[in-house]
Design an enzyme around this catalytic site. Structure first.
Site, PDB file in Angstrom:
ATOM      1  N   GLU A  86      40.473  41.936  44.314  1.00 38.06           N
ATOM      2  CA  GLU A  86      40.788  40.957  45.353  1.00 38.06           C
ATOM      3  C   GLU A  86      42.077  40.211  45.017  1.00 38.06           C
ATOM      4  OE1 GLU A  86      38.892  37.231  47.881  1.00 38.06           O
ATOM      5  OE2 GLU A  86      37.700  38.166  46.290  1.00 38.06           O
ATOM      6  N   ARG A 111      40.123  28.765  56.293  1.00 36.35           N
ATOM      7  CA  ARG A 111      38.872  29.316  55.764  1.00 36.35           C
ATOM      8  C   ARG A 111      37.673  29.033  56.654  1.00 36.35           C
ATOM      9  NH1 ARG A 111      37.793  29.916  49.239  1.00 36.35           N
ATOM     10  NH2 ARG A 111      37.634  32.180  49.383  1.00 36.35           N
ATOM     11  N   GLU A 143      34.093  35.995  55.083  1.00 34.73           N
ATOM     12  CA  GLU A 143      33.738  35.229  53.891  1.00 34.73           C
ATOM     13  C   GLU A 143      34.245  33.803  54.003  1.00 34.73           C
ATOM     14  OE1 GLU A 143      34.040  35.904  49.166  1.00 34.73           O
ATOM     15  OE2 GLU A 143      35.926  35.334  50.129  1.00 34.73           O
TER      16      GLU A 143
END
Length: 280
Positions: free
Chosen positions: A147, A212, A241
């Site tokens: 990642e 986010r 996520e």
């Protein structure tokens, strides 16, 4: 092209030690095809229970993990590197048992680790271990994904270009790039260009808005992002996520100082539809 849509299961959990299986039903009810689970505990995870619960609900399992300082494959200490390698080997075996096509996450160094001294030495040691693991991953039919994190969470690499440089050190086709649009929004000049740069080395995609929140919020241009995924022929998972609750461990340790959702279940269902219509 249609890609499977998943959610990182800690979206609904308060603590990293909570029972992940307990909220699988929420992912199924929200309309996701799969759940991304963490194998941070390695061999202590009951993979047979995870597999049975997912099968009962008709969802697939995607696996990720992380490394602690005691499992740091970039460490100058060979004992620590060996322990980290053994952890990743166990995780790969669990992936195979759970039918996960990938092992994603921060698989190359501990999250939020910023050592002093020769940073290239840490990169080279990590790449060497990952190179050793590449053959095992290939034998199991699993892509070991790295990642790409922003600069405030890792020094190893922060862009696709940096990850590709690192992969040249690894020199294993089964070790691939993992992208997360939250991090990309901070580090990449052009998200679509970064996807095209990753090309056939792209193994996993996570999505969230620039702030986010769920991807239906924020300012990311999902149309061009999806077009880039189509252009490179990416047919893997697209996983939502985020950790939305600032009042619990999962939110606080990922710096959610304000609530990222007024209606977590509703936002999750909307995200599943949005990702399927606009990204996957």
């Amino acid at each position: 092209m249609s890609r499977p849509v998943g959610i990182e299961i800690f979206y609904w959990l308060d603590r990293w030690s909570d029972d992940q299986v307990a909220v699988f039903h929420k992912a199924a009810e929200a309309g996701f095809d799969g759940v991304e689970v963490s194998l941070v505990a390695g061999v202590d995870i009951d993979s047979s229970r995870i597999a049975a619960a997912a099968s009962d609900l008709g969802v697939s399992v995607i696996c990720s993990t992380g490394l602690t300082p005691a499992l740091d494959i970039s460490s100058p200490d060979p004992t620590i590197r060996r322990a980290g390698k053994e952890h990743l080997q166990r995780c790969l075996e669990q992936c195979a048992g759970l039918g996960s096509p990938i092992l994603g996450g921060v698989t190359y160094a501990p999250w939020m680790a910023f050592p002093e001294g020769d940073l290239d030495g840490y990169r080279k040691r990590s790449a060497e271990i990952l190179g050793d693991l590449g053959d095992e991953a290939s034998f199991l039919g699993i892509d070991l994904c790295l990642e790409v994190l922003n600069r405030f969470e890792s020094f190893m690499f922060n862009t696709v270009a940096g990850c590709l440089d690192f992969l040249r050190l690894v020199d294993q086709p089964s070790v691939k790039v993992q992208l997360d649009t939250f991090h990309m929004n901070m580090e990449e000049d052009d998200l679509a260009l970064a996807v095209r740069m990753a090309g056939d080395r792209l193994g996993h995609v996570q999505v969230a808005a620039n702030n986010r929140r769920a991807p239906q919020y924020g300012h990311i241009d999902w149309d061009v992002f999806r077009a880039a995924l189509d252009e490179i022929g990416y047919d893997g998972w697209v996983v939502f996520e985020t950790f939305p609750n600032p009042d619990v461990e999962t939110g606080r340790t990922t710096y959610a100082w304000r609530s990222l959702s007024d209606d977590p279940d509703g936002d999750a269902a909307d995200a599943a539809r949005f990702i399927r219509e606009r990204i996957a």
